[in-house]
Design a protein around this motif. Sequence first.
Motif, PDB file in Angstrom:
ATOM      1  N   GLU A 208      40.298  61.159   5.751  1.00 30.02           N
ATOM      2  CA  GLU A 208      39.067  61.505   6.445  1.00 30.02           C
ATOM      3  C   GLU A 208      38.711  62.971   6.197  1.00 30.02           C
ATOM      4  O   GLU A 208      37.551  63.315   5.958  1.00 30.02           O
ATOM      5  CB  GLU A 208      39.211  61.249   7.948  1.00 30.02           C
ATOM      6  CG  GLU A 208      39.429  59.785   8.300  1.00 30.02           C
ATOM      7  CD  GLU A 208      39.639  59.566   9.792  1.00 30.02           C
ATOM      8  OE1 GLU A 208      39.417  58.439  10.249  1.00 30.02           O
ATOM      9  OE2 GLU A 208      40.029  60.533  10.483  1.00 30.02           O
ATOM     10  N   LYS A 211      37.076  63.464   3.113  1.00 32.79           N
ATOM     11  CA  LYS A 211      35.841  62.692   3.059  1.00 32.79           C
ATOM     12  C   LYS A 211      35.904  61.525   2.067  1.00 32.79           C
ATOM     13  O   LYS A 211      34.902  61.112   1.506  1.00 32.79           O
ATOM     14  CB  LYS A 211      34.639  63.595   2.747  1.00 32.79           C
ATOM     15  CG  LYS A 211      34.416  64.707   3.763  1.00 32.79           C
ATOM     16  CD  LYS A 211      33.141  65.452   3.508  1.00 32.79           C
ATOM     17  CE  LYS A 211      32.896  66.598   4.480  1.00 32.79           C
ATOM     18  NZ  LYS A 211      33.554  66.557   5.760  1.00 32.79           N
ATOM     19  N   SER A 214      35.084  57.598   5.972  1.00 32.61           N
ATOM     20  CA  SER A 214      34.364  58.212   7.080  1.00 32.61           C
ATOM     21  C   SER A 214      35.259  58.312   8.314  1.00 32.61           C
ATOM     22  O   SER A 214      36.240  57.568   8.461  1.00 32.61           O
ATOM     23  CB  SER A 214      33.113  57.394   7.411  1.00 32.61           C
ATOM     24  OG  SER A 214      33.462  56.058   7.722  1.00 32.61           O
ATOM     25  N   SER A 217      37.396  55.403  10.436  1.00 29.33           N
ATOM     26  CA  SER A 217      37.587  54.198   9.619  1.00 29.33           C
ATOM     27  C   SER A 217      39.028  53.700   9.633  1.00 29.33           C
ATOM     28  O   SER A 217      39.300  52.546   9.309  1.00 29.33           O
ATOM     29  CB  SER A 217      37.165  54.469   8.173  1.00 29.33           C
ATOM     30  OG  SER A 217      35.787  54.752   8.090  1.00 29.33           O
TER      31      SER A 217
END
Length: 218
Positions: A208, A211, A214, A217
């Motif tokens: 995360e 990136k 997202s 997730s």
Amino acid sequence: MLEVDNIEKYYDNVQILYGVYLKAEEGQVTGILGSNGCGKSTLLRIIFGSLKSKYKLIKIDGNVLLKKLYETGIAKYLPQHNFIPNFLSIRKALQLYHISEADFKSFFIENDFRLSQKFGELSGGQRRIVEVFLTLKTPSRIILLDEPFSHISPVQVEAIKKLIEIEKQHKIIVITDHLYREITEVSDTIYLIKNGSSKRIQQLTELEDYKYISQGSL
């Protein structure tokens, strides 16, 4: 142990990979994640020796490899595309890969495969799972898998993951797939290809942070 370092790759003067490093060990599954087009498949092909790179250093058990990995006979590579000829039967493929018919039948006990079937007669999903099985069950020490979970059913995905857990005990397995949950579940070590470089992932939350996925997730 398989160790690769300083891998750089250019396509038409555009650099795709920047000094990539990766280490994979026997008894573990090493997963490679990254967005589409980041160079995951390119990296596997360079490691295997079927694609040239500007720079690369590959070591096996600490010894520098001076020839292509596929020339050593100790590695097998599963590409994204179908690679077994349509005219070949399952039985003949098993013989070529030195895999017993009993092993095949025990794994596919719930599937209606006939050993006389030719690969051209199989559905896309059937063909993919047989090719994954053949690659994993080969006696080779090093297994490189490019998207083994794509185009097969969830039940087959689970079967392949179980087979990977068994085969990793005496093999080095490097795997990549766009189905990142499957990779994170089956891998002991994970690398993320980001901006052409490899980053060792210590905790999944880093996916995360970088990136790649997202927030929320996981």
